[in-house]
Scaffold this motif. Structure first.
Motif, PDB file in Angstrom:
ATOM      1  N   ARG A  16     107.735 -43.858 -19.141  1.00 19.84           N
ATOM      2  CA  ARG A  16     108.693 -44.961 -19.121  1.00 19.84           C
ATOM      3  C   ARG A  16     110.132 -44.465 -19.036  1.00 19.84           C
ATOM      4  O   ARG A  16     111.055 -45.267 -19.037  1.00 19.84           O
ATOM      5  CB  ARG A  16     108.510 -45.812 -20.371  1.00 19.84           C
TER       6      ARG A  16
ATOM      7  N   SER B 282      98.822 -51.360 -23.599  1.00 15.83           N
ATOM      8  CA  SER B 282      99.554 -50.471 -22.690  1.00 15.83           C
ATOM      9  C   SER B 282      99.397 -49.005 -23.059  1.00 15.83           C
ATOM     10  O   SER B 282      99.460 -48.140 -22.193  1.00 15.83           O
ATOM     11  CB  SER B 282     101.035 -50.845 -22.652  1.00 15.83           C
TER      12      SER B 282
ATOM     13  N   ARG C 215     103.299 -41.825 -22.873  1.00 16.05           N
ATOM     14  CA  ARG C 215     103.756 -43.150 -22.455  1.00 16.05           C
ATOM     15  C   ARG C 215     105.281 -43.227 -22.448  1.00 16.05           C
ATOM     16  O   ARG C 215     105.871 -43.826 -21.564  1.00 16.05           O
ATOM     17  CB  ARG C 215     103.180 -44.239 -23.370  1.00 16.05           C
TER      18      ARG C 215
ATOM     19  N   PRO D 143      95.540 -47.882 -21.367  1.00 23.85           N
ATOM     20  CA  PRO D 143      95.234 -48.807 -20.277  1.00 23.85           C
ATOM     21  C   PRO D 143      93.853 -48.633 -19.643  1.00 23.85           C
ATOM     22  O   PRO D 143      93.359 -49.545 -18.993  1.00 23.85           O
ATOM     23  CB  PRO D 143      96.334 -48.519 -19.253  1.00 23.85           C
TER      24      PRO D 143
END
Length: 95
Positions: A73, A13, A69, A16
């Protein structure tokens, strides 16, 4: 780390857009764990530098990827500070 009968390419993740080998995927997971903890431990940072190298990046790049990231999120801002965002080369800051 060969896995007969299992995929030899992975996606993680944190990266990616890249297909990774078994070793690179393992290095990415280890690097994430290492950078999530205290970064003042020289042995920990030596391992982080080694794992980042397996991914073709430096620790500063990995910190930025992790911060991006976290932002995507919706997690608390984890943007690297000036001292942690500086690129590292062979364990030494590049000026």
């Amino acid at each position: 780390m060969a896995n007969p009968g299992y995929p030899t390419r992975w996606r993680v993740s944190r990266l990616p857009d890249r297909l990774l080998t078994d070793d690179q995927a393992w290095a990415a997971m280890e690097l994430t764990e290492l950078l999530a903890g205290p970064r003042h431990d020289p042995a920990r940072m030596t391992r982080a530098i080694r794992h980042a190298g397996r991914l073709g990046m430096i620790v500063g790049e990995a910190l930025l990827v992790l911060a991006q990231r976290r932002t995507l999120r919706g997690l608390p801002d984890a943007a690297p500070t000036a001292s942690t965002a500086l690129p590292l080369c062979h364990g030494r800051r590049m000026m």
